[in-house]
Design a protein around this motif. Structure first.
Motif, PDB file in Angstrom:
ATOM      1  N   UNK A  55      31.324 -65.276  -0.458  1.00 36.28           N
ATOM      2  CA  UNK A  55      32.363 -66.291  -0.224  1.00 36.28           C
ATOM      3  C   UNK A  55      32.854 -66.190   1.220  1.00 36.28           C
ATOM      4  N   UNK A  75      38.093 -67.665  -7.610  1.00 37.19           N
ATOM      5  CA  UNK A  75      37.019 -68.611  -7.863  1.00 37.19           C
ATOM      6  C   UNK A  75      35.698 -67.868  -7.987  1.00 37.19           C
ATOM      7  N   UNK A  76      34.807 -68.400  -8.817  1.00 36.90           N
ATOM      8  CA  UNK A  76      33.476 -67.804  -8.854  1.00 36.90           C
ATOM      9  C   UNK A  76      32.725 -68.237  -7.599  1.00 36.90           C
ATOM     10  N   UNK A 117      32.659 -69.197   3.914  1.00 38.19           N
ATOM     11  CA  UNK A 117      33.926 -69.798   4.348  1.00 38.19           C
ATOM     12  C   UNK A 117      34.403 -69.259   5.695  1.00 38.19           C
ATOM     13  N   UNK A 132      39.698 -68.548  -2.942  1.00 34.30           N
ATOM     14  CA  UNK A 132      38.437 -67.813  -3.135  1.00 34.30           C
ATOM     15  C   UNK A 132      38.532 -66.635  -4.099  1.00 34.30           C
ATOM     16  N   UNK A 133      39.572 -65.779  -3.995  1.00 29.69           N
ATOM     17  CA  UNK A 133      39.589 -64.614  -4.879  1.00 29.69           C
ATOM     18  C   UNK A 133      39.587 -64.977  -6.359  1.00 29.69           C
ATOM     19  N   UNK A 181      41.823 -60.483   1.740  1.00 24.64           N
ATOM     20  CA  UNK A 181      42.610 -61.173   0.726  1.00 24.64           C
ATOM     21  C   UNK A 181      41.859 -61.262  -0.596  1.00 24.64           C
ATOM     22  N   UNK A 182      40.751 -60.533  -0.696  1.00 32.50           N
ATOM     23  CA  UNK A 182      40.109 -60.424  -2.003  1.00 32.50           C
ATOM     24  C   UNK A 182      38.907 -61.314  -2.212  1.00 32.50           C
ATOM     25  N   UNK A 183      38.484 -62.075  -1.196  1.00 27.63           N
ATOM     26  CA  UNK A 183      37.295 -62.907  -1.366  1.00 27.63           C
ATOM     27  C   UNK A 183      36.058 -62.022  -1.414  1.00 27.63           C
ATOM     28  N   UNK A 184      35.030 -62.513  -2.082  1.00 24.41           N
ATOM     29  CA  UNK A 184      33.782 -61.766  -2.152  1.00 24.41           C
ATOM     30  C   UNK A 184      33.028 -61.849  -0.842  1.00 24.41           C
ATOM     31  N   UNK A 199      39.574 -63.047   5.088  1.00 24.14           N
ATOM     32  CA  UNK A 199      39.210 -63.537   3.758  1.00 24.14           C
ATOM     33  C   UNK A 199      38.893 -62.376   2.826  1.00 24.14           C
TER      34      UNK A 199
END
Lengths: 276, 281
Positions: free
Chosen positions: B199, A113-114, B203, A110-111, B193-196, B190
């Motif tokens: 996102x 990926x757009x 997820x 995810x980090x 760990x840097x996910x938006x 998530x």
């Protein structure tokens, strides 16, 4: 990733300012690509150290830099970008029970990926081969399309570890990766983790309860009561030093891992995570 | 020989220490409810006085047999379809309002709260959105409908807009509560760990809460069907408007038929909800 701690101390977010910090001032340097095991009795501050390294916990005092940058001086969006280069694997696998294994593993991307690409992957998974390859290394390829809640505790833990292989992180912080694995799986998991970190050129820091596994790492940190007790190459971690480290916690040294007593009081955990 | 430790241990307490609190709150609830009954002139026995019984009997007897002639049934079918359409369109618009507001207001998706306390600006924005949701849902849909009947004229559009606004507020609040009450371990990991934010929602949070969100949405759709009946009474179209006409004409048999149709619609919503929950569980 290069890590440098200068007198860093940290306490749980819920703790009061006056309380004794879970991690007392620690000074430490970690070079790029190093592999480090952190050991110590329950409540020694191992998880707190990992959380501090992962920018999940703001230090109470001291300085902390990653590749020479203090993450806490960055604006939130920059910090979030930096977090994409860190991977924190918590002890309890962070997997939604109703999600499929493939999605859970692909979440590691995810980090990098757009938003659009990650949504598209929910409709039809992109990177099936990548996920399959990651699971194969943890001997779980046959579970690719299964749902997480159909897996045993040990399988979940390995799915959580497989996720790191899909991230593009350069600092891997893994908390108790072996807590629900049997000895054979433990060996496989730790070998895969160290080999993959080496391939990716990533720095690996993992907390462990299994002292015999920890001494296979080039460098071992012993934590006790929130203090750095020793910081030695594995060869110099003698039985006497271990006995000193685990004094009054000998049962943990003898192999029976404690029941995660040192994890911070997080959200309620699903009991199903632990049954096998 | 007296053992120092044995004397220190008091006699085991065999009475539940919590009982007094339970009794207190039970009595307190009774005391609090009494004034409410007085204010609302709660006198159920007047229902059973001979006069009241007689008029009730006359009203109910009028319902039988329900009217089922062909022309009337055709009209009921068309109006029923219109009611479902009002409810569905209203719900769709309500979700368009509610989902973005929920995503903004949910604390579980706060990046700044990952490391301790939420920052001031996000906190203010979240509070503002929460207030907006309160405003939307605190105005009853009947009032919105009266406003819109004046603006866009008599007919289903007013009903759709009224449902959209009030239900948008309700959905936004409850969606937010469902998401916040959920287990956030996977979502927070998530984001750590840097996910938006979005996102992490798709997820982490959504797979957790999808069945509950769906079941609440279908339940609200069911409420919207009932609500559109009420809105029909103020001229917002659908089965409710026909029911209002029949009531004014003292056509009990027509009202009975339409009530049966409502029961069938609610039962249908119930089935759909159960089926969706099962397939998402």
């Amino acid at each position: 990733m290069r890590v440098s701690l200068r007198g860093l101390s940290a306490r749980h977010p819920a703790a009061t300012v006056a309380s004794v910090p879970a991690l007392k001032p620690v000074t430490l340097d970690i070079a790029v690509g190093e592999q480090i095991a952190v050991i110590g009795p329950s409540g020694a501050g191992k998880t707190t150290l990992l959380h501090a390294l992962a920018c999940a916990l703001k230090p109470a005092a001291g300085s902390f830099t990653l590749d020479g940058v203090d993450p806490w001086t960055l604006p939130v969006s920059q910090l979030q970008k930096l977090r994409g280069r860190l991977f924190l694997g918590p002890q309890t696998p962070p997997l939604p029970p109703r999600q499929r294994v493939i999605t859970a593993v692909l979440a590691g991307r995810l980090p990098r990926q757009s938003l659009f690409a990650s949504l598209r992957s929910l409709i039809y998974p992109t990177g099936i081969a990548e996920a399959e390859a990651a699971l194969t290394r943890f001997d779980l390829a046959h579970k690719l399309w299964d749902r997480v809640d159909r897996l045993s505790g040990g399988e979940r833990q390995r799915v959580g570890l497989a996720r790191v292989l899909l991230s593009s992180a350069s600092l891997w912080l893994v908390d108790e990766p072996l807590s629900s694995l049997d000895p054979a799986r433990s060996r496989l998991a730790i070998d895969t983790l160290t080999a993959a970190a080496r391939e990716a050129g990533a720095t690996l820091v993992t907390t462990l309860h299994q002292v015999d596994v920890a001494t296979r790492f080039p460098r071992v940190l012993g934590l006790r009561d929130g203090e750095l007790h020793f910081d030695l190459p594995a060869a110099q971690v003698t039985p006497e030093r271990l006995r000193e480290l685990y004094a009054q916690h000998e049962h943990e040294l003898l192999g029976a891992p404690a029941d995660g007593g040192d994890t911070p009081p997080g959200p309620p955990q699903t009991p199903a995570m632990y049954c096998r | 020989m007296s053992h120092p430790q044995a004397t220190a241990i008091a006699a085991p307490q065999l009475r539940d220490p919590a009982w007094i609190g339970r009794v207190f709150w039970l009595l307190a609830a009774c005391v609090l409810i009494a004034p409410a009954l007085v204010v609302t002139e709660f006198k159920p026995w007047i229902l059973f006085e001979p006069d009241a019984l007689k008029s009730t009997k006359r009203f109910i007897a009028d319902f039988f047999p329900p009217k089922i002639d062909r022309e009337f049934m055709l009209m009921v079918a068309i109006e029923c379809w219109r009611t479902v359409a009002i409810a569905t369109a209203g719900m769709a618009l309500a979700m368009v309002i509610a989902i973005p507001l929920t995503l903004v207001s949910t604390g579980a998706l706060s990046v700044s709260a990952l490391s301790g306390r939420m920052h001031t600006l996000p906190l203010i924005v979240r509070q503002a959105v929460r207030w907006l949701l309160i405003v939307l849902r605190s105005i009853p849909e009947l009032v919105w409908a009266l406003v819109f009947v004046r603006v866009v004229g008599l007919g289903p559009t007013a009903g759709v807009l009224a449902i959209a606004l009030t239900y948008g507020g309700m959905l936004g609040k409850v969606y937010g509560e469902i998401l916040e009450s959920d287990e956030t371990h996977s979502t927070r990991t998530l984001m750590r760990n840097g996910a938006g934010r979005l996102q992490a929602f798709f997820y982490g949070l959504l797979p957790h809460s999808a069945p509950e969100l769906t079941s609440y949405t279908v339940y609200r759709w069911e409420c919207a069907i009932r609500s559109s009946a009420v809105l029909g009474f103020v001229g917002a179209g659908g089965l409710g408007q026909q029911m209002d006409n029949s009531m004014k004409m003292f056509q009990g048999s027509e009202v009975a038929t339409m009530l049966i149709v409502f029961m069938l619609l609610v039962a249908l919503a119930d089935q759909v909800s159960a089926w969706l929950r099962k397939s998402l569980a």
